[in-house]
Motif scaffolding. Structure first.
Motif, PDB file in Angstrom:
ATOM      1  N   LYS A 100      -6.914   9.893  12.154  1.00 11.77           N
ATOM      2  CA  LYS A 100      -6.934   8.377  12.207  1.00 11.77           C
ATOM      3  C   LYS A 100      -7.412   7.932  13.269  1.00 11.77           C
ATOM      4  CE  LYS A 100      -3.845   4.420  11.137  1.00 11.77           C
ATOM      5  NZ  LYS A 100      -2.467   4.167  10.433  1.00 11.77           N
ATOM      6  N   TYR A 148     -11.450   7.683  13.180  1.00 13.82           N
ATOM      7  CA  TYR A 148     -11.659   6.840  12.301  1.00 13.82           C
ATOM      8  C   TYR A 148     -11.420   5.533  13.185  1.00 13.82           C
ATOM      9  CZ  TYR A 148     -11.569   9.279   7.815  1.00 13.82           C
ATOM     10  OH  TYR A 148     -12.051  10.191   6.950  1.00 13.82           O
ATOM     11  N   THR A 185      -5.945   1.530   2.558  1.00 11.51           N
ATOM     12  CA  THR A 185      -5.984   1.010   4.217  1.00 11.51           C
ATOM     13  C   THR A 185      -4.609   0.525   4.634  1.00 11.51           C
ATOM     14  OG1 THR A 185      -6.811  -1.272   3.371  1.00 11.51           O
ATOM     15  CG2 THR A 185      -8.429   0.254   3.726  1.00 11.51           C
ATOM     16  N   ASP A 186      -4.486   0.468   5.960  1.00  9.00           N
ATOM     17  CA  ASP A 186      -3.118  -0.227   6.496  1.00  9.00           C
ATOM     18  C   ASP A 186      -4.017  -1.221   7.216  1.00  9.00           C
ATOM     19  OD1 ASP A 186      -4.299   1.015   8.605  1.00  9.00           O
ATOM     20  OD2 ASP A 186      -2.537   2.253   9.046  1.00  9.00           O
ATOM     21  N   THR A 236      -6.691  -0.199  10.005  1.00  6.07           N
ATOM     22  CA  THR A 236      -7.884   0.129   9.652  1.00  6.07           C
ATOM     23  C   THR A 236      -8.494  -1.195   8.646  1.00  6.07           C
ATOM     24  OG1 THR A 236      -6.933   2.361   8.908  1.00  6.07           O
ATOM     25  CG2 THR A 236      -9.118   1.751   7.858  1.00  6.07           C
ATOM     26  N   THR A 237      -8.060  -1.744   8.131  1.00  5.59           N
ATOM     27  CA  THR A 237      -8.567  -3.041   7.713  1.00  5.59           C
ATOM     28  C   THR A 237      -9.127  -4.051   8.617  1.00  5.59           C
ATOM     29  OG1 THR A 237      -7.071  -3.077   5.589  1.00  5.59           O
ATOM     30  CG2 THR A 237      -8.128  -5.097   6.234  1.00  5.59           C
ATOM     31  N   SER A 274      -4.964   1.447  -4.210  1.00  6.18           N
ATOM     32  CA  SER A 274      -6.540   1.313  -3.381  1.00  6.18           C
ATOM     33  C   SER A 274      -7.093   0.202  -4.011  1.00  6.18           C
ATOM     34  CB  SER A 274      -7.288   2.468  -3.836  1.00  6.18           C
ATOM     35  OG  SER A 274      -6.938   3.558  -3.585  1.00  6.18           O
ATOM     36  N   ASP A 329      -6.448   7.718   3.537  1.00  5.75           N
ATOM     37  CA  ASP A 329      -5.344   6.935   3.064  1.00  5.75           C
ATOM     38  C   ASP A 329      -4.148   7.513   4.003  1.00  5.75           C
ATOM     39  OD1 ASP A 329      -4.690   9.656   2.237  1.00  5.75           O
ATOM     40  OD2 ASP A 329      -4.577   9.109   0.076  1.00  5.75           O
TER      41      ASP A 329
END
Length: 191
Positions: free
Chosen positions: A27, A30, A50-51, A54-55, A86, A128
C-alpha cells in the motif's frame, strides 16, 4: 564486460502485505507511486475497492494531468459482492476523468500497475483493502522500461476485448444495481 542481473532488469523490490507486522509495504508503494506519476498510470486488478487515501491520490494525479486507465473484470467474477463494492466508486472515478474498462471474455486474474512507462508492479495483490492490509500477498516492483512496455502492450491488447464505461451511461444504470453497489460498499474494508 557482462552486466549483472540488476543492470539487465533494472532495479527491483519485493513487497508484501500481511495482517501481522502492522503495515503494508504494498500500500505504501501504491501511495508513493501514484503521486510520482507525471504522464500515465495503468492499473489492472480484478477487484478495485479504494479507500479515502487511495481515492485522494488518484484525484491528485488526475488534477496534475496524469492519464489514468483502470482495467477490471466484468460480470465474469467469482466474487460478485466485491464487484458491487468496486462499482460503487465508479461514478466518482469516472467523473474525475479516470478511464474504466471491464474485461469481458472471462474472469481476469492479472494484477499490475505501470507508471509513466518507466516502472511496474505485479504479483498476487488486488487493488483492495483485503489484499493491501488483510491478506498475505507478494508483489514485485521493477524499474525497467522494456518490462513496463510489455505490460502496457498487454494492457492495450486486453482493452480490445473490454467495455469502456462512460459516465453518462453509467449514471443511467438501474436502481437495483445502484442499491446493490451501495449495500456491498459498506463491506469494502473487508474486501
Amino acid at each position: 564486460e557482462p552486466k549483472n542481473d540488476v543492470d539487465e532488469v533494472g532495479h527491483s523490490l519485493v513487497l508484501r502485505s500481511s495482517p501481522t507486522g502492522g503495515g503494508s509495504d504494498l500500500k505504501r508503494l501504491y501511495l508513493l507511486g501514484i503521486p510520482s506519476a507525471r504522464r500515465a498510470i495503468d492499473i489492472t486488478s480484478p477487484y478495485f475497492v479504494t479507500d479515502e487515501s487511495t481515492t485522494w491520490a488518484l484525484q491528485d494525479a488526475v488534477s496534475r494531468g496524469v492519464k489514468i486507465r483502470l482495467l477490471v473484470e466484468g460480470d465474469e467474477t467469482d466474487a460478485m459482492p466485491v464487484k458491487y463494492a468496486s462499482r460503487n466508486a465508479y461514478e466518482r472515478l469516472l467523473s474525475m476523468g479516470i478511464e474504466i474498462y471491464e474485461y469481458q471474455p472471462t474472469m481476469m486474474h492479472t494484477k499490475s500497475l505501470v507508471v509513466d512507462g518507466a516502472w511496474s508492479m505485479f504479483g498476487s495483490a488486488n487493488f483492495d483493502n483485503r489484499s493491501l492490509e488483510l491478506n498475505d500477498e507478494l508483489n514485485v516492483a521493477v524499474s525497467d522500461r522494456d518490462l513496463a512496455r510489455r505490460f502496457t502492450d498487454d494492457f492495450n491488447e486486453d482493452l480490445r476485448v473490454s467495455s469502456r464505461l462512460e459516465l453518462a451511461q453509467w449514471r443511467q444504470r438501474g436502481w437495483l444495481e445502484k442499491a446493490r453497489e451501495k449495500f456491498w460498499s459498506y463491506f469494502g474494508e473487508i474486501f
